[in-house]
Design a protein around this motif. Structure first.
Motif, PDB file in Angstrom:
ATOM      1  N   ARG A 228      -3.434   0.599  10.957  1.00  0.00           N
ATOM      2  CA  ARG A 228      -2.877   1.733  10.235  1.00  0.00           C
ATOM      3  C   ARG A 228      -4.014   2.707   9.938  1.00  0.00           C
ATOM      4  O   ARG A 228      -4.926   2.398   9.190  1.00  0.00           O
ATOM      5  N   THR A 229      -3.980   3.885  10.538  1.00  0.00           N
ATOM      6  CA  THR A 229      -5.024   4.878  10.318  1.00  0.00           C
ATOM      7  C   THR A 229      -4.458   6.216   9.864  1.00  0.00           C
ATOM      8  O   THR A 229      -5.212   7.165   9.688  1.00  0.00           O
ATOM      9  N   CYS A 230      -3.152   6.327   9.710  1.00  0.00           N
ATOM     10  CA  CYS A 230      -2.528   7.604   9.362  1.00  0.00           C
ATOM     11  C   CYS A 230      -1.721   7.478   8.078  1.00  0.00           C
ATOM     12  O   CYS A 230      -0.603   6.958   8.104  1.00  0.00           O
ATOM     13  N   PRO A 231      -2.246   7.933   6.957  1.00  0.00           N
ATOM     14  CA  PRO A 231      -1.461   7.956   5.726  1.00  0.00           C
ATOM     15  C   PRO A 231      -0.291   8.922   5.846  1.00  0.00           C
ATOM     16  O   PRO A 231      -0.203   9.716   6.786  1.00  0.00           O
ATOM     17  N   ALA A 232       0.615   8.864   4.883  1.00  0.00           N
ATOM     18  CA  ALA A 232       1.764   9.766   4.886  1.00  0.00           C
ATOM     19  C   ALA A 232       1.321  11.185   4.577  1.00  0.00           C
ATOM     20  O   ALA A 232       1.767  12.145   5.200  1.00  0.00           O
TER      21      ALA A 232
ATOM     22  N   MET B 127      -3.389   4.120  -7.210  1.00  0.00           N
ATOM     23  CA  MET B 127      -4.780   4.266  -7.662  1.00  0.00           C
ATOM     24  C   MET B 127      -5.660   3.065  -7.311  1.00  0.00           C
ATOM     25  O   MET B 127      -6.642   2.781  -7.993  1.00  0.00           O
ATOM     26  N   ARG B 128      -5.318   2.389  -6.207  1.00  0.00           N
ATOM     27  CA  ARG B 128      -6.148   1.264  -5.755  1.00  0.00           C
ATOM     28  C   ARG B 128      -7.044   1.717  -4.609  1.00  0.00           C
ATOM     29  O   ARG B 128      -6.571   2.347  -3.661  1.00  0.00           O
ATOM     30  N   PRO B 129      -8.349   1.411  -4.644  1.00  0.00           N
ATOM     31  CA  PRO B 129      -9.302   1.928  -3.648  1.00  0.00           C
ATOM     32  C   PRO B 129      -9.040   1.372  -2.254  1.00  0.00           C
ATOM     33  O   PRO B 129      -8.794   0.172  -2.074  1.00  0.00           O
ATOM     34  N   LEU B 130      -9.120   2.265  -1.264  1.00  0.00           N
ATOM     35  CA  LEU B 130      -9.036   1.878   0.137  1.00  0.00           C
ATOM     36  C   LEU B 130     -10.386   2.027   0.833  1.00  0.00           C
ATOM     37  O   LEU B 130     -10.755   1.188   1.648  1.00  0.00           O
ATOM     38  N   VAL B 131     -11.104   3.098   0.524  1.00  0.00           N
ATOM     39  CA  VAL B 131     -12.396   3.375   1.140  1.00  0.00           C
ATOM     40  C   VAL B 131     -13.347   3.875   0.058  1.00  0.00           C
ATOM     41  O   VAL B 131     -12.960   4.667  -0.803  1.00  0.00           O
TER      42      VAL B 131
ATOM     43  N   VAL C 248      -8.118   6.614  -2.368  1.00  0.00           N
ATOM     44  CA  VAL C 248      -7.271   5.620  -3.023  1.00  0.00           C
ATOM     45  C   VAL C 248      -5.823   5.817  -2.597  1.00  0.00           C
ATOM     46  O   VAL C 248      -5.435   6.906  -2.145  1.00  0.00           O
ATOM     47  N   ASP C 249      -5.019   4.775  -2.767  1.00  0.00           N
ATOM     48  CA  ASP C 249      -3.602   4.881  -2.424  1.00  0.00           C
ATOM     49  C   ASP C 249      -2.826   5.450  -3.615  1.00  0.00           C
ATOM     50  O   ASP C 249      -3.402   5.782  -4.655  1.00  0.00           O
TER      51      ASP C 249
ATOM     52  N   ILE D 201       0.839  -1.187   0.000  1.00  0.00           N
ATOM     53  CA  ILE D 201       0.000   0.000   0.000  1.00  0.00           C
ATOM     54  C   ILE D 201       0.880   1.244   0.000  1.00  0.00           C
ATOM     55  O   ILE D 201       1.741   1.410   0.853  1.00  0.00           O
ATOM     56  N   ASP D 202       0.647   2.115  -0.964  1.00  0.00           N
ATOM     57  CA  ASP D 202       1.317   3.411  -1.011  1.00  0.00           C
ATOM     58  C   ASP D 202       0.442   4.399  -0.238  1.00  0.00           C
ATOM     59  O   ASP D 202      -0.644   4.766  -0.693  1.00  0.00           O
ATOM     60  N   TRP D 203       0.914   4.829   0.938  1.00  0.00           N
ATOM     61  CA  TRP D 203       0.086   5.616   1.839  1.00  0.00           C
ATOM     62  C   TRP D 203       0.046   7.099   1.507  1.00  0.00           C
ATOM     63  O   TRP D 203      -0.293   7.912   2.356  1.00  0.00           O
TER      64      TRP D 203
END
Length: 280
Positions: A177-181, A141-145, A137-138, A80-82
Protein backbone atom coordinates in the motif's frame (compact mmCIF):
# COMPACT_ATOMS: atom_id res chain seq x y z
CA UNK A 1 3.59 -9.70 19.68
CA UNK A 2 6.80 -8.11 18.43
CA UNK A 3 9.42 -10.61 19.59
CA UNK A 4 9.24 -12.71 16.35
CA UNK A 5 10.55 -9.69 14.41
CA UNK A 6 13.46 -8.98 16.77
CA UNK A 7 16.98 -10.46 16.46
CA UNK A 8 17.31 -13.98 17.79
CA UNK A 9 21.08 -14.25 17.34
CA UNK A 10 23.40 -14.75 20.28
CA UNK A 11 25.50 -12.04 21.84
CA UNK A 12 29.24 -12.06 22.34
CA UNK A 13 28.86 -14.25 25.41
CA UNK A 14 27.11 -16.90 23.34
CA UNK A 15 23.76 -16.56 25.14
CA UNK A 16 20.56 -15.95 23.16
CA UNK A 17 18.65 -12.70 23.46
CA UNK A 18 15.95 -14.06 25.74
CA UNK A 19 15.37 -10.80 27.60
CA UNK A 20 13.77 -8.74 24.81
CA UNK A 21 10.87 -7.59 26.96
CA UNK A 22 13.02 -6.40 29.87
CA UNK A 23 15.42 -4.56 27.56
CA UNK A 24 12.57 -2.92 25.61
CA UNK A 25 10.83 -1.84 28.80
CA UNK A 26 14.13 -0.39 30.07
CA UNK A 27 14.58 1.63 26.88
CA UNK A 28 11.00 2.92 27.03
CA UNK A 29 11.37 3.78 30.73
CA UNK A 30 14.47 5.84 30.09
CA UNK A 31 12.86 7.93 27.34
CA UNK A 32 9.55 8.34 29.12
CA UNK A 33 11.30 9.63 32.25
CA UNK A 34 13.99 11.58 30.37
CA UNK A 35 16.72 10.42 32.75
CA UNK A 36 20.41 9.75 32.05
CA UNK A 37 21.16 6.14 31.13
CA UNK A 38 23.24 5.78 34.29
CA UNK A 39 20.15 6.53 36.42
CA UNK A 40 18.17 3.60 34.99
CA UNK A 41 16.71 1.52 37.86
CA UNK A 42 18.61 -1.65 38.67
CA UNK A 43 15.46 -3.67 37.91
CA UNK A 44 16.38 -3.48 34.22
CA UNK A 45 19.90 -4.77 34.75
CA UNK A 46 23.14 -2.96 33.88
CA UNK A 47 22.35 0.33 32.15
CA UNK A 48 25.17 -0.35 29.69
CA UNK A 49 23.35 -3.47 28.45
CA UNK A 50 20.11 -1.58 27.88
CA UNK A 51 21.88 1.25 26.09
CA UNK A 52 23.90 -1.11 23.89
CA UNK A 53 20.77 -3.03 22.94
CA UNK A 54 19.00 0.16 21.86
CA UNK A 55 22.09 1.31 19.99
CA UNK A 56 22.32 -2.04 18.20
CA UNK A 57 18.64 -2.03 17.23
CA UNK A 58 18.99 1.54 15.98
CA UNK A 59 21.95 0.67 13.77
CA UNK A 60 20.56 -2.50 12.23
CA UNK A 61 17.05 -1.11 11.68
CA UNK A 62 15.30 -3.49 14.07
CA UNK A 63 12.73 -0.94 15.23
CA UNK A 64 11.89 -0.05 11.62
CA UNK A 65 11.44 -3.74 10.84
CA UNK A 66 9.10 -4.19 13.81
CA UNK A 67 7.07 -1.11 12.86
CA UNK A 68 6.74 -2.33 9.26
CA UNK A 69 5.47 -5.69 10.53
CA UNK A 70 2.90 -4.01 12.78
CA UNK A 71 1.73 -1.82 9.91
CA UNK A 72 1.33 -4.91 7.75
CA UNK A 73 -0.88 -6.48 10.39
CA UNK A 74 -2.83 -3.27 10.95
CA UNK A 75 -3.45 -2.73 7.23
CA UNK A 76 -4.65 -6.32 6.80
CA UNK A 77 -7.10 -5.77 9.67
CA UNK A 78 -8.30 -2.46 8.23
CA UNK A 79 -7.01 -0.46 11.20
CA UNK A 80 -5.17 2.21 9.19
CA UNK A 81 -7.11 5.33 8.24
CA UNK A 82 -5.46 6.32 4.96
CA UNK A 83 -6.40 9.99 5.22
CA UNK A 84 -2.83 10.99 6.06
CA UNK A 85 -1.47 14.26 7.44
CA UNK A 86 2.09 15.61 7.22
CA UNK A 87 3.87 18.12 9.43
CA UNK A 88 6.98 18.65 11.54
CA UNK A 89 7.81 19.69 15.08
CA UNK A 90 10.95 21.32 16.46
CA UNK A 91 12.57 19.87 19.59
CA UNK A 92 15.29 21.56 21.60
CA UNK A 93 18.61 19.74 21.75
CA UNK A 94 20.12 19.47 25.24
CA UNK A 95 23.78 20.37 25.75
CA UNK A 96 24.53 16.68 26.41
CA UNK A 97 23.39 15.88 22.89
CA UNK A 98 25.24 18.69 21.11
CA UNK A 99 28.84 18.27 22.27
CA UNK A 100 29.94 16.50 19.09
CA UNK A 101 31.65 17.97 16.06
CA UNK A 102 29.26 18.38 13.16
CA UNK A 103 29.31 19.75 9.63
CA UNK A 104 26.44 22.04 8.73
CA UNK A 105 24.45 21.12 5.69
CA UNK A 106 24.91 17.38 6.08
CA UNK A 107 22.56 14.89 4.38
CA UNK A 108 19.99 14.92 7.20
CA UNK A 109 17.22 14.37 4.65
CA UNK A 110 18.83 11.33 3.08
CA UNK A 111 16.31 8.63 2.16
CA UNK A 112 18.66 6.01 3.61
CA UNK A 113 17.63 6.25 7.24
CA UNK A 114 20.48 4.06 8.50
CA UNK A 115 23.22 6.55 7.63
CA UNK A 116 24.26 9.01 10.32
CA UNK A 117 24.09 12.54 8.84
CA UNK A 118 27.18 14.70 9.13
CA UNK A 119 25.34 17.34 11.14
CA UNK A 120 23.59 14.71 13.31
CA UNK A 121 20.28 16.41 12.36
CA UNK A 122 21.03 19.33 14.68
CA UNK A 123 20.80 22.90 13.42
CA UNK A 124 20.67 26.40 14.82
CA UNK A 125 17.29 28.12 14.62
CA UNK A 126 15.75 30.99 16.58
CA UNK A 127 15.27 28.57 19.47
CA UNK A 128 18.95 27.67 19.60
CA UNK A 129 20.29 24.22 18.72
CA UNK A 130 17.29 22.18 17.64
CA UNK A 131 16.27 19.11 15.69
CA UNK A 132 13.10 18.63 13.68
CA UNK A 133 10.91 15.53 13.55
CA UNK A 134 8.98 15.15 10.30
CA UNK A 135 5.98 12.85 10.56
CA UNK A 136 3.28 11.34 8.38
CA UNK A 137 0.35 10.05 10.44
CA UNK A 138 -2.93 8.33 9.63
CA UNK A 139 -6.39 9.68 10.34
CA UNK A 140 -6.26 8.30 13.88
CA UNK A 141 -3.06 10.29 14.67
CA UNK A 142 -0.90 7.15 14.65
CA UNK A 143 2.58 7.54 13.06
CA UNK A 144 3.30 5.82 9.76
CA UNK A 145 6.60 7.45 8.77
CA UNK A 146 9.13 9.43 10.84
CA UNK A 147 12.13 11.37 9.53
CA UNK A 148 14.67 13.64 11.17
CA UNK A 149 16.25 16.90 10.06
CA UNK A 150 18.02 19.98 11.44
CA UNK A 151 15.86 22.52 13.22
CA UNK A 152 16.35 25.24 10.61
CA UNK A 153 15.48 22.91 7.72
CA UNK A 154 12.39 23.44 5.61
CA UNK A 155 9.29 21.26 5.70
CA UNK A 156 8.31 20.93 2.05
CA UNK A 157 11.61 19.35 0.80
CA UNK A 158 10.79 16.20 2.77
CA UNK A 159 7.17 15.86 1.66
CA UNK A 160 7.81 13.50 -1.25
CA UNK A 161 10.25 11.40 0.82
CA UNK A 162 7.59 10.95 3.50
CA UNK A 163 4.97 9.95 0.96
CA UNK A 164 7.30 7.52 -0.80
CA UNK A 165 8.15 5.86 2.51
CA UNK A 166 4.59 4.67 3.10
CA UNK A 167 5.15 0.93 2.78
CA UNK A 168 2.41 -0.79 4.75
CA UNK A 169 1.82 -4.15 3.12
CA UNK A 170 -1.66 -5.32 2.30
CA UNK A 171 -3.02 -8.73 3.23
CA UNK A 172 -2.29 -10.19 -0.22
CA UNK A 173 1.37 -11.17 -0.51
CA UNK A 174 3.48 -9.09 -2.84
CA UNK A 175 1.26 -5.99 -2.77
CA UNK A 176 2.32 -2.83 -0.98
CA UNK A 177 0.00 0.00 0.00
CA UNK A 178 1.70 3.20 -1.17
CA UNK A 179 -1.26 5.44 -2.04
CA UNK A 180 -3.26 7.06 0.76
CA UNK A 181 -6.79 8.28 0.09
CA UNK A 182 -5.77 11.94 0.49
CA UNK A 183 -2.82 13.92 1.78
CA UNK A 184 -3.28 16.90 4.12
CA UNK A 185 -0.76 19.51 5.23
CA UNK A 186 -0.56 23.16 6.26
CA UNK A 187 0.50 26.15 4.16
CA UNK A 188 4.20 25.38 4.63
CA UNK A 189 3.72 22.61 2.04
CA UNK A 190 1.89 24.80 -0.49
CA UNK A 191 3.90 24.56 -3.71
CA UNK A 192 3.30 23.74 -7.35
CA UNK A 193 5.77 20.85 -7.15
CA UNK A 194 3.91 19.15 -4.29
CA UNK A 195 0.51 19.65 -5.92
CA UNK A 196 1.85 18.24 -9.20
CA UNK A 197 3.33 15.26 -7.37
CA UNK A 198 -0.02 14.45 -5.73
CA UNK A 199 -1.88 14.84 -9.04
CA UNK A 200 0.50 12.40 -10.73
CA UNK A 201 -0.24 9.83 -8.02
CA UNK A 202 -3.98 10.47 -8.21
CA UNK A 203 -4.18 11.67 -4.61
CA UNK A 204 -6.53 14.33 -3.32
CA UNK A 205 -4.53 17.35 -2.17
CA UNK A 206 -5.77 19.16 0.94
CA UNK A 207 -3.25 21.98 1.32
CA UNK A 208 -4.31 25.64 1.72
CA UNK A 209 -2.63 28.26 -0.44
CA UNK A 210 -0.26 30.82 1.04
CA UNK A 211 -1.37 34.45 1.02
CA UNK A 212 1.63 35.63 -1.01
CA UNK A 213 0.92 32.92 -3.57
CA UNK A 214 -2.65 34.14 -3.84
CA UNK A 215 -1.46 37.71 -4.38
CA UNK A 216 1.04 36.66 -7.06
CA UNK A 217 -1.62 34.64 -8.87
CA UNK A 218 -4.09 37.55 -8.82
CA UNK A 219 -1.48 40.00 -10.12
CA UNK A 220 -0.89 37.78 -13.13
CA UNK A 221 -4.57 37.76 -13.99
CA UNK A 222 -5.68 34.93 -16.28
CA UNK A 223 -2.04 33.86 -16.69
CA UNK A 224 -1.84 33.12 -12.99
CA UNK A 225 -4.06 30.07 -13.25
CA UNK A 226 -7.09 29.01 -11.29
CA UNK A 227 -7.50 29.41 -7.52
CA UNK A 228 -6.40 26.46 -5.44
CA UNK A 229 -9.34 24.29 -4.44
CA UNK A 230 -9.32 21.87 -1.53
CA UNK A 231 -11.75 20.13 0.79
CA UNK A 232 -12.18 22.60 3.65
CA UNK A 233 -14.08 20.13 5.81
CA UNK A 234 -11.30 17.56 5.46
CA UNK A 235 -8.74 20.25 6.26
CA UNK A 236 -10.31 20.64 9.70
CA UNK A 237 -9.16 17.10 10.50
CA UNK A 238 -5.52 17.92 9.77
CA UNK A 239 -4.92 18.57 13.47
CA UNK A 240 -4.39 14.82 13.98
CA UNK A 241 -0.70 15.34 13.21
CA UNK A 242 -0.43 18.08 15.85
CA UNK A 243 -2.12 15.81 18.38
CA UNK A 244 0.30 13.05 17.41
CA UNK A 245 3.23 15.34 18.27
CA UNK A 246 1.58 16.05 21.61
CA UNK A 247 1.52 12.31 22.30
CA UNK A 248 5.12 11.94 21.18
CA UNK A 249 6.32 14.61 23.59
CA UNK A 250 4.81 12.80 26.55
CA UNK A 251 8.12 10.94 26.42
CA UNK A 252 10.44 13.51 28.00
CA UNK A 253 13.46 12.03 26.22
CA UNK A 254 11.78 12.87 22.90
CA UNK A 255 10.45 16.30 23.86
CA UNK A 256 14.08 17.25 24.55
CA UNK A 257 16.85 15.61 22.56
CA UNK A 258 19.56 14.18 24.81
CA UNK A 259 20.95 11.76 22.20
CA UNK A 260 24.11 12.72 20.37
CA UNK A 261 23.41 10.56 17.33
CA UNK A 262 20.49 11.20 14.99
CA UNK A 263 20.13 7.46 14.35
CA UNK A 264 19.47 6.74 18.02
CA UNK A 265 17.08 9.65 18.47
CA UNK A 266 15.05 8.85 15.36
CA UNK A 267 14.89 5.17 16.28
CA UNK A 268 13.30 6.17 19.58
CA UNK A 269 10.50 7.97 17.70
CA UNK A 270 10.03 4.75 15.75
CA UNK A 271 10.01 2.74 19.00
CA UNK A 272 7.23 4.96 20.31
CA UNK A 273 5.30 4.30 17.09
CA UNK A 274 5.81 0.58 17.72
CA UNK A 275 4.42 1.07 21.23
CA UNK A 276 1.37 2.87 19.81
CA UNK A 277 0.63 0.36 17.03
CA UNK A 278 1.13 -2.63 19.33
CA UNK A 279 -1.94 -1.50 21.25
CA UNK A 280 -4.02 -0.67 18.15
Amino acid sequence: MIVPFMPQATGKSGRPFNDHRLMTEGIIYRYRAGIPWRDLPEHFGPWQSVWKRHRRYSLDGTWDTVLAALLTRADAAGLIDWEVSVDSTVNRAHQHGTNMARTTGGPSNDKNLLIEPEDHAIGRSRGGLTTKVHALVDGNMRPLVLFLGPGQGGDSPLFENLMEAVKARQARAGQVRTCPARAMADKAYSSKAIRAYLRERGLQCVIPEKEDQKDNRKRKGSAGGRPVEYDREACKRRNVVERSFNTMKQWRGLATRYDKLALTYRSTTVLQAVFIWSTA
